[in-house]
Design an enzyme around this catalytic site. Structure first.
Site, short mmCIF file in Angstrom:
data_model
loop_
_atom_site.label_atom_id
_atom_site.label_comp_id
_atom_site.label_asym_id
_atom_site.label_seq_id
_atom_site.Cartn_x
_atom_site.Cartn_y
_atom_site.Cartn_z
N GLY A 80 0.84 -1.19 0.00
CA GLY A 80 0.00 0.00 0.00
C GLY A 80 0.87 1.24 0.00
O GLY A 80 1.04 1.93 -1.00
N CYS A 101 -8.64 21.78 18.27
CA CYS A 101 -8.45 22.03 19.69
C CYS A 101 -7.88 20.82 20.41
O CYS A 101 -8.57 20.16 21.20
CB CYS A 101 -9.77 22.46 20.31
SG CYS A 101 -10.41 23.91 19.50
N GLU A 102 -6.62 20.49 20.10
CA GLU A 102 -5.89 19.40 20.74
C GLU A 102 -4.42 19.79 20.71
O GLU A 102 -3.95 20.24 19.65
CB GLU A 102 -6.01 18.09 19.93
CG GLU A 102 -7.38 17.52 19.76
CD GLU A 102 -7.85 16.69 20.94
OE1 GLU A 102 -7.00 16.34 21.79
OE2 GLU A 102 -9.05 16.41 20.99
N TYR A 146 -2.24 6.57 3.82
CA TYR A 146 -2.72 6.77 5.19
C TYR A 146 -2.85 8.25 5.52
O TYR A 146 -2.65 8.67 6.67
CB TYR A 146 -1.82 6.03 6.20
CG TYR A 146 -1.67 4.56 5.84
CD1 TYR A 146 -2.74 3.69 5.98
CD2 TYR A 146 -0.49 4.06 5.29
CE1 TYR A 146 -2.64 2.37 5.60
CE2 TYR A 146 -0.37 2.74 4.91
CZ TYR A 146 -1.45 1.89 5.07
OH TYR A 146 -1.35 0.58 4.69
#
Ligand SMILES: *Cc1c(COP(=O)(O)O)cnc(C)c1O
Length: 415
Positions: free
Chosen positions: A274, A343-344, A371
């Site tokens: 992949g 917001c992290e 990914y």
């Protein structure tokens, strides 16, 4: 080679990224068709002369345009859900070249796979064998199966993407495989096609990949000696790419090692790559909203975030970040953390990067083709980014940017 500077501006094949940003907006995933085809060619040429099937791992990048490119190249597909099966069929992939992996296949997914007449279901447990046999019985069919065997080799990659150790949830135990095959061989609605493994992702050293091939070949020989046919051996995917300075050896080297480990075995070979097909064929194009200087750290707040590209937050993955406009000579770069609006505190794309940057400038987060979009979400009610495939001088919008209406189109207010 597909992404390079021309006249001071980073281009995707023949198209400057600032032009793509004007046309399609940001954040935006940009893929190069030539880069995808070249990566595929590395596999097909390394496998020339051997009966082999390259089953592109759909979860790396499941966009229909990417799948149809792979189908046209003659690839098969490695799927892990009914959704991925539907995508491959919609992209006109050949069902006879689909292998179905995953530890939690539902009855419905097994039924869909059998009705589509896929090539092989890779079983990951004994209860799954029983379920597949029962579903096939109900449908009056024989299910083509292989067991995914856990070869118990250490892939020496990030613990979250290592899958081939005893303590991982994937596959059946090596020492249990012969008993399971014997049981499967007695089931009326099961037809054994082969054996498989997949030891993990972003492998940068061929040794564990080759060791797994050797262990699987040993087991395959033992099974054949008991009369169980091994039409194919599936060695999984996982070959790594260069994000920073990993410099994995070329795909051909992994494959040459595996072929040597298979020795005199003449089963067909399946690989399910992949990341190594699409990873370096894509980037995430983003615009700087604010330059935020600080005493301890300075930040570039960009319009892409962890919901668009989760890998840095999830795995502390390192992605190269390039300014779309090359800095003028003599300009002094400053160290910035490149962060999104979510917001992290974990919402970052890159840390401590030396850049010459102003608000409004464009940045390219490299090696984001695998990914990236496939792990994106709507967290913070952010519409998902657009996806564009560049082919020479042409740009194709292969997924429109989501609208804010899309965000809650399936939701209902209580009556
Ligand atoms: C995810 C997966 C792959 C692809 O892994 P890459 O690292 O992207 O090459 C291959 N096979 C199986 C069974 C997988 O789950």
């Amino acid at each position: 080679m597909s992404f390079f500077y021309r006249n001071g501006t980073l281009c995707a094949e023949q198209l400057p990224l600032d032009e793509l940003a004007r046309r399609f907006g940001t954040p935006c995933y940009v893929y190069s068709r030539a880069a995808i085809e070249l990566a595929y060619a590395a596999y097909s040429s390394a496998l020339a002369g051997r009966e082999a099937l390259i089953c592109y791992s759909v979860k790396a990048n499941p966009n229909l345009a990417v799948l149809s490119l792979m189908a046209r190249l003659g690839a098969g597909f490695d799927i892990v859900s009914g959704g991925e099966l539907a995508r491959v069929l919609a992209a006109r992939g050949d069902p006879g070249k689909i292998v179905f992996s995953g530890v939690g296949k539902t009855e419905l997914e097994i039924e869909q796979a059998l009705l589509a007449e896929i090539r092989c279901i890779n079983l990951e447990s004994e209860p799954e064998l029983e379920r597949v046999n029962a579903v096939a019985d109900r449908l009056g069919r024989r299910a083509p199966v292989a067991f995914r065997v856990n070869p118990d080799v250490d892939a020496k990659t990030h613990r979250h993407i290592s899958t081939g150790l005893k303590q991982n949830k994937f596959g059946v135990a090596y020492d249990d495989a012969e008993r399971l095959y014997a049981r499967a061989a007695r089931m009326r609605n099961i037809e054994i096609y082969g054996i498989g493994c997949h030891i993990g992702s972003q492998l940068t050293d061929p040794a564990p990949f080759v060791e797994a091939a050797a262990r699987i070949a040993t087991l395959a020989a033992r099974l054949e000696a008991t009369g169980i046919p091994m039409a194919h051996i599936d060695l999984g995917g996982g070959i790594g790419i260069n994000y920073r300075d990993e410099s994995p050896p070329p795909v051909a080297e992994f494959i040459a090692g595996a072929l040597a480990a298979l020795g005199t075995n003449r089963s067909g070979l399946i690989l399910d790559p992949g990341r190594s097909i699409v990873g370096n064929a894509g980037l995430l194009l983003t615009r700087i909203e604010y330059v935020k200087p600080g005493a301890a750290k300075s930040f570039l707040v960009v319009d892409a975030a962890m919901n668009d590209l989760l890998r840095p937050a999830l795995y502390e993955a390192w992605h190269e970040v390039r300014a779309v406009r090359e800095a003028p000579p003599g300009a002094t770069p400053i160290a910035y953390d490149i962060v999104g609006p979510v917001c992290e505190s974990g919402d970052f794309l890159a840390r401590e990067r030396q850049l010459v940057a102003s608000a409004g400038d464009l940045l390219a987060v490299m090696s984001a083709g695998a990914y990236g979009m496939s792990m994106s979400s709507n967290y913070n009610s952010r519409p998902r980014a657009a996806e564009v495939l560049v082919d020479g001088e042409q740009a194709h919008l292969i997924r429109a940017r989501e609208t804010t209406e899309d965000l809650f189109a399936l939701e209902r207010i209580l009556p």
